[in-house]
Design a protein around this motif. Sequence first.
Motif, mmCIF file in Angstrom:
data_model
loop_
_atom_site.group_PDB
_atom_site.id
_atom_site.type_symbol
_atom_site.label_atom_id
_atom_site.label_comp_id
_atom_site.label_asym_id
_atom_site.label_seq_id
_atom_site.Cartn_x
_atom_site.Cartn_y
_atom_site.Cartn_z
ATOM 1 N N LYS A 1 51.634 53.615 20.409
ATOM 2 C CA LYS A 1 50.347 52.953 20.171
ATOM 3 C C LYS A 1 50.492 51.430 20.218
ATOM 4 O O LYS A 1 49.637 50.716 20.750
ATOM 5 N N ALA A 2 51.629 50.971 19.600
ATOM 6 C CA ALA A 2 51.859 49.513 19.622
ATOM 7 C C ALA A 2 52.054 49.026 21.061
ATOM 8 O O ALA A 2 51.575 47.947 21.441
ATOM 9 N N TYR A 3 52.777 49.806 21.855
ATOM 10 C CA TYR A 3 53.007 49.416 23.255
ATOM 11 C C TYR A 3 51.689 49.381 24.028
ATOM 12 O O TYR A 3 51.459 48.478 24.837
ATOM 13 N N SER A 4 50.855 50.344 23.732
ATOM 14 C CA SER A 4 49.580 50.354 24.455
ATOM 15 C C SER A 4 48.680 49.211 24.022
ATOM 16 O O SER A 4 47.852 48.733 24.794
ATOM 17 N N TYR B 1 64.243 36.603 27.816
ATOM 18 C CA TYR B 1 63.500 35.864 26.802
ATOM 19 C C TYR B 1 64.237 34.599 26.354
ATOM 20 O O TYR B 1 63.723 33.833 25.550
ATOM 21 N N PHE B 2 65.498 34.430 26.853
ATOM 22 C CA PHE B 2 66.200 33.165 26.615
ATOM 23 C C PHE B 2 65.824 32.104 27.637
ATOM 24 O O PHE B 2 66.168 30.950 27.502
ATOM 25 N N LYS B 3 65.164 32.520 28.679
ATOM 26 C CA LYS B 3 64.760 31.583 29.727
ATOM 27 C C LYS B 3 63.504 30.819 29.300
ATOM 28 O O LYS B 3 62.708 31.329 28.521
ATOM 29 N N ALA C 1 57.672 44.724 24.144
ATOM 30 C CA ALA C 1 58.911 44.504 24.880
ATOM 31 C C ALA C 1 59.722 43.399 24.235
ATOM 32 O O ALA C 1 60.952 43.481 24.130
ATOM 33 N N PHE C 2 59.024 42.319 23.762
ATOM 34 C CA PHE C 2 59.711 41.226 23.084
ATOM 35 C C PHE C 2 60.364 41.713 21.786
ATOM 36 O O PHE C 2 61.503 41.366 21.473
ATOM 37 N N TYR C 3 59.624 42.518 21.064
ATOM 38 C CA TYR C 3 60.146 43.034 19.785
ATOM 39 C C TYR C 3 61.365 43.911 20.011
ATOM 40 O O TYR C 3 62.368 43.798 19.301
ATOM 41 N N ARG C 4 61.316 44.747 21.040
ATOM 42 C CA ARG C 4 62.465 45.605 21.322
ATOM 43 C C ARG C 4 63.667 44.779 21.765
ATOM 44 O O ARG C 4 64.819 45.126 21.433
ATOM 45 N N SER C 5 63.429 43.710 22.454
ATOM 46 C CA SER C 5 64.528 42.837 22.892
ATOM 47 C C SER C 5 65.170 42.158 21.698
ATOM 48 O O SER C 5 66.391 42.011 21.629
ATOM 49 N N LEU C 6 64.342 41.725 20.726
ATOM 50 C CA LEU C 6 64.896 41.099 19.520
ATOM 51 C C LEU C 6 65.796 42.071 18.764
ATOM 52 O O LEU C 6 66.853 41.692 18.246
ATOM 53 N N ILE C 7 65.363 43.315 18.696
ATOM 54 C CA ILE C 7 66.194 44.320 18.027
ATOM 55 C C ILE C 7 67.506 44.501 18.773
ATOM 56 O O ILE C 7 68.580 44.607 18.168
#
Length: 284
Positions: free
Chosen positions: A239-242, A279-281, A249-255
């Motif tokens: 639901k959050a992704y939708s 996300y470091f770019k 995607a940002f949140y998953r990358s932080l994890i």
Amino acid sequence: MGNKILVAVGAVVILLSMSVFTVAETERVIKFQLGEIVGADFQPGMHFKLPFINNVKKFDARILTMDSTPERFLTAEKKNVIVDSFVKWRIGDVKTFYTTVAGDVNQANIRLDQIIKDSARSEFSKREIKQLVSTDRSAIRDALITNVSPHAAKLGITIVDVQVKRIDLPAEVSTSVYQRMEAERARVAREFRSQGSEAAERIRADADKQREIILANAYRDSEVMRGEGDAKAADIFAKAYSEDSDFFAFYRSLIAYKESLGKSGNIMVLEPNSDFFKYFKNQK
């Protein structure tokens, strides 16, 4: 003249006294005529006899006791026991009593003692020591009275009671009996311990079974709950992704950064322009 009257009266009194005999409640009486028995078992009270022709002999009608000397008997397992007993008896047929033992109580006791011992020998030979000292006293008493009474009746005696005062074991028998009793108690103790061990094993096995069932049920419930939690988490993520795919995607990358970077010993070989570092770019 007066003296003759007194002599006559005295003679009459003497003849009357010689013509009368009394029987007490505690007596049995036989009347003889010139040595021949002509009467017996008179009722208590006053009775008559012919002077110089009849005479009477009195016997004790009360219950008498014959205390036997201790005697050795063999039991069913061929062990000796020393038995001390006594007999209560009374004169039943005074005429028979007189003709068989001459009315002599001591002679009657001797004859009766032999009869009792013969019967006791038979009864004790049918029983083991354990039966004699525990359960069969009343049975022995009843059997002795039943067996002895017909023989005693032939002596004019009525058996009132027969009792075994004590049963002793000779020293050599006592040792073997005690050893057997000790072995029997040890066997019973072993049997109880065996039954206790069996019950303990059964209880322990049942407890282990219940433990396994409880753990299996708990594991099953935890897996169900974990699956339900994972499903709910996946649903929340979906639901959050939708709602905002970029933020998700940002949140998953932080994890992923948190789990991968900043830990000693971790080595990662990646190209700088890989998606992992996007996300470091510097993005506008």
